[in-house]
Design an enzyme around this catalytic site. Structure first.
Site, PDB file in Angstrom:
ATOM      1  N   ASP A  62       1.566   5.006   1.658  1.00 13.56           N
ATOM      2  CA  ASP A  62       1.260   5.944   2.734  1.00 13.56           C
ATOM      3  C   ASP A  62       1.840   7.305   2.384  1.00 13.56           C
ATOM      4  O   ASP A  62       2.936   7.405   1.839  1.00 13.56           O
ATOM      5  CB  ASP A  62       1.864   5.453   4.055  1.00 13.56           C
ATOM      6  CG  ASP A  62       1.318   4.093   4.452  1.00 13.56           C
ATOM      7  OD1 ASP A  62       0.094   3.931   4.462  1.00 13.56           O
ATOM      8  OD2 ASP A  62       2.131   3.186   4.731  1.00 13.56           O
TER       9      ASP A  62
ATOM     10  N   ASP B 183       9.930   3.946  12.954  1.00 11.63           N
ATOM     11  CA  ASP B 183      10.545   2.819  13.650  1.00 11.63           C
ATOM     12  C   ASP B 183      11.954   2.479  13.152  1.00 11.63           C
ATOM     13  O   ASP B 183      12.913   2.521  13.907  1.00 11.63           O
ATOM     14  CB  ASP B 183       9.621   1.595  13.655  1.00 11.63           C
ATOM     15  CG  ASP B 183       8.979   1.286  12.313  1.00 11.63           C
ATOM     16  OD1 ASP B 183       9.340   1.939  11.303  1.00 11.63           O
ATOM     17  OD2 ASP B 183       8.125   0.386  12.254  1.00 11.63           O
TER      18      ASP B 183
ATOM     19  N   ASP C  87       0.861  -1.183   0.000  1.00  8.76           N
ATOM     20  CA  ASP C  87       0.000   0.000   0.000  1.00  8.76           C
ATOM     21  C   ASP C  87       0.897   1.233   0.000  1.00  8.76           C
ATOM     22  O   ASP C  87       2.107   1.131   0.180  1.00  8.76           O
ATOM     23  CB  ASP C  87      -0.937   0.013   1.211  1.00  8.76           C
ATOM     24  CG  ASP C  87      -0.210  -0.320   2.491  1.00  8.76           C
ATOM     25  OD1 ASP C  87       0.957   0.084   2.653  1.00  8.76           O
ATOM     26  OD2 ASP C  87      -0.809  -0.991   3.353  1.00  8.76           O
TER      27      ASP C  87
HETATM   28  P1  ATP Z   1       4.028  -2.804   5.066  1.00 11.29           P
HETATM   29  O1  ATP Z   1       2.867  -1.917   4.701  1.00 11.29           O
HETATM   30  O2  ATP Z   1       4.690  -3.466   3.949  1.00 11.29           O
HETATM   31  O3  ATP Z   1       3.727  -3.705   6.184  1.00 11.29           O
HETATM   32  P2  ATP Z   1       5.114  -0.325   5.990  1.00 11.29           P
HETATM   33  O4  ATP Z   1       6.523   0.078   6.286  1.00 11.29           O
HETATM   34  O5  ATP Z   1       4.359   0.453   4.989  1.00 11.29           O
HETATM   35  O6  ATP Z   1       5.175  -1.857   5.630  1.00 11.29           O
HETATM   36  P3  ATP Z   1       3.010   0.341   7.785  1.00 11.29           P
HETATM   37  O7  ATP Z   1       2.558  -0.398   8.986  1.00 11.29           O
HETATM   38  O8  ATP Z   1       2.123   0.478   6.629  1.00 11.29           O
HETATM   39  O9  ATP Z   1       4.380  -0.326   7.374  1.00 11.29           O
HETATM   40  O10 ATP Z   1       3.462   1.784   8.304  1.00 11.29           O
HETATM   41  C1  ATP Z   1       3.857   2.822   7.431  1.00 11.29           C
HETATM   42  C2  ATP Z   1       5.034   3.592   8.011  1.00 11.29           C
HETATM   43  O11 ATP Z   1       4.669   4.162   9.257  1.00 11.29           O
HETATM   44  C3  ATP Z   1       6.242   2.725   8.333  1.00 11.29           C
HETATM   45  O12 ATP Z   1       7.071   2.580   7.220  1.00 11.29           O
HETATM   46  C4  ATP Z   1       6.911   3.483   9.438  1.00 11.29           C
HETATM   47  O13 ATP Z   1       7.677   4.550   8.917  1.00 11.29           O
HETATM   48  C5  ATP Z   1       5.743   4.084  10.186  1.00 11.29           C
HETATM   49  N1  ATP Z   1       5.313   3.225  11.308  1.00 11.29           N
HETATM   50  C6  ATP Z   1       4.360   2.290  11.289  1.00 11.29           C
HETATM   51  N2  ATP Z   1       4.200   1.700  12.475  1.00 11.29           N
HETATM   52  C7  ATP Z   1       5.091   2.296  13.289  1.00 11.29           C
HETATM   53  C8  ATP Z   1       5.416   2.137  14.666  1.00 11.29           C
HETATM   54  N3  ATP Z   1       4.794   1.235  15.423  1.00 11.29           N
HETATM   55  N4  ATP Z   1       6.375   2.938  15.165  1.00 11.29           N
HETATM   56  C9  ATP Z   1       7.004   3.869  14.414  1.00 11.29           C
HETATM   57  N5  ATP Z   1       6.746   4.048  13.118  1.00 11.29           N
HETATM   58  C10 ATP Z   1       5.813   3.286  12.552  1.00 11.29           C
HETATM   59 MG    MG Z   2       2.340   0.338   4.478  1.00 11.04          MG
END
Ligand code: ATP
Ligand code: MG
Length: 433
Positions: free
Chosen positions: A51, A129, A49
């Site tokens: 963001d 994170d 997805d």
């Molecule tokens: P995926 O969607 O493939 O699981 P993602 O990196 O996009 O991976 P998401 O959970 O969609 O993960 O979160 C988007 C972004 O928000 C992350 O890349 C990170 O920068 C931030 N993020 C998400 N969860 C946390 C957290 N618990 N603590 C700090 N930053 C976070």
């Molecule tokens: Mg994501």
């Protein structure tokens, strides 16, 4: 990193995400694609997805997009809805100095309960994170902003926390699970400073709301890396706070049927996902909790004198309730999990002509899949029973008629997972009321 130095082109970003980025940009706001979307494209993977972050506040975002819903409390966000596709838009987050309870809040163990202080992109990056997730694609000039060495860590395939690992894990213990998930998903290693504190801090996961944990479990076990995540979680002590009943049994019998069944189930889940076959949490939890269930049923039968059938029914409720304290399983799945459990009893009794009716049951297939797993895990009479059903299920009409007439008796291996009680325990007098 300017446009000419990197490989991200607008064509790799979803049309809807591009629309959102441009609308924000043209309205005078900063707008970046962030996190997984940038990371995965740079790694040559398809992002799950997209963001977006911006310096517009949620209210300003809402005014710009008719198809906007504001969501979240702990972390306020805007969802821009395009049919089934949702683009998540967050406002850049800042630090928590003197911000007051209303917008930011932590509990005694340092966990962030509310996180709605807005800030600059630099501050936002520090709040993310991992370095590989602190990558921003700037729609104004198509450059990439990398913080804390995110681009280098992508190159060297390192999962590194931003800031002090222990503090960051205490703020949000789910980051420990995320470290594991990204390590397996991206085929990276967790830097030792980020790996070392996990074992000790893993119990903090017990305080995470069960509803959030449910979502995390889906990401861990239904994205094609279940087996690796499971093994890594066990090694790090992250499995116990999520599945305490299962973990206890695994520790008691590290090579017993439960260990075999789980390993096999995780591998099956991964290969089904690879083949784009459906997977369901109902089956996952049925398999996961099968041995805790049988143990509980045996205990109840022994203590109460209930029939095996009634003891099972009672145990199903118990086990599900206990599991739901750490992971809230939606009812639409937990009822099916219970069906799958209930049907296990019928495999013993419905051999023969009853089998024709039984295989018409809407949950037969799922129940049968669990029986096959049990057979492989336990061998003995369960394996014989499973073999009988396999030949029946796979047989032609004529073969089924022959098989149904065969008299094959079998059933659950008694005692296989039953906790051996010390005689003293059994005989211990109950305290008077
Ligand atoms: P995926 O969607 O493939 O699981 P993602 O990196 O996009 O991976 P998401 O959970 O969609 O993960 O979160 C988007 C972004 O928000 C992350 O890349 C990170 O920068 C931030 N993020 C998400 N969860 C946390 C957290 N618990 N603590 C700090 N930053 C976070
Ligand atoms: Mg994501």
């Amino acid at each position: 990193m300017p446009r000419k130095a990197h490989s991200i082109s607008r064509r790799q970003i979803s049309e809807n995400a591009i629309k959102v980025l441009y609308r924000l940009h043209k309205s005078g706001f900063k707008a970046y694609l962030v996190g997984g979307g940038v990371r995965d494209i740079l790694l040559g993977m398809q992002p799950k997805d997209f963001d977006v972050v911006t310096n517009a506040t949620p209210e300003e975002i809402k005014r710009l997009f008719r198809n906007c819903r504001l969501v979240g409390r702990r972390f306020r966000l805007a969802h821009i809805v395009f049919g089934r596709d949702v683009i998540e838009v967050a406002t850049l987050r800042g630090h928590h100095v003197d911000s007051g309870e209303k917008i930011s809040k932590t509990n005694e163990s340092g966990r962030l309960l509310r996180d709605n202080v807005y800030g600059s992109i630099d501050e936002d990056a520090e709040r993310r994170d991992f370095t590989v997730n602190a990558l921003y694609y700037d729609i104004s000039d198509f450059s990439i902003h990398s913080y804390g060495g995110g681009l280098q860590d992508l190159e060297s395939r390192t999962i590194r926390l931003i800031g002090d690992p222990e503090t960051r894990y205490r703020e949000d213990p789910v980051r420990m699970l995320r470290a594991v998930r990204f390590a397996t998903k991206l085929d990276m290693s967790i830097e030792s400073a980020a790996a070392d504190p996990i074992q000790e801090l893993a119990p903090l996961l017990k305080d995470i709301p069960a509803a959030r944990m449910y979502e995390e479990v889906l990401k861990l076990f239904f994205a094609g890396k279940a087996a690796q995540n499971y093994n890594m979680m066990r090694d790090f002590g992250l499995f116990a706070p999520l599945f305490p009943l299962v973990d206890t049994q695994l520790n008691e019998a590290p090579h017993g049927p439960i260990a075999k069944l789980l390993q096999e189930m995780m591998e099956n889940t991964d290969s089904r996902i690879e083949q784009e076959k459906p997977v369901t949490p109902a089956f996952f939890y049925a398999a996961m909790l099968w041995y805790p269930l049988t143990q509980r049923a045996d205990d109840i039968a022994l203590e109460s004198g209930l029939s095996l059938y009634d003891a099972y029914t009672a145990a199903m409720g118990d086990i599900m309730e206990q599991q739901c304290r750490s992971i809230s399983i939606p009812r639409r799945f937990s009822t099916v999990t219970k069906d799958i459990w209930q049907l296990q009893l019928r495999f013993e009794r419905n051999k023969g002509t009853k089998a024709f009716k039984f295989i018409e049951h809407p949950k037969f297939r799922a129940a049968y899949d669990l029986l096959l797993l049990r057979g492989e895990a336990e061998g003995g009479t369960v394996a014989k029973n499973a073999a009988w059903w396999k030949s029946f299920v796979e047989g032609s009409e004529d073969q089924r008629n022959v098989i149904a007439k065969s008299t094959n008796k079998g059933g659950r291996n008694r005692n296989s997972q039953r906790r051996r009680r010390k005689p003293s325990e059994k005989a211990a007098p109950k305290p008077a009321e």
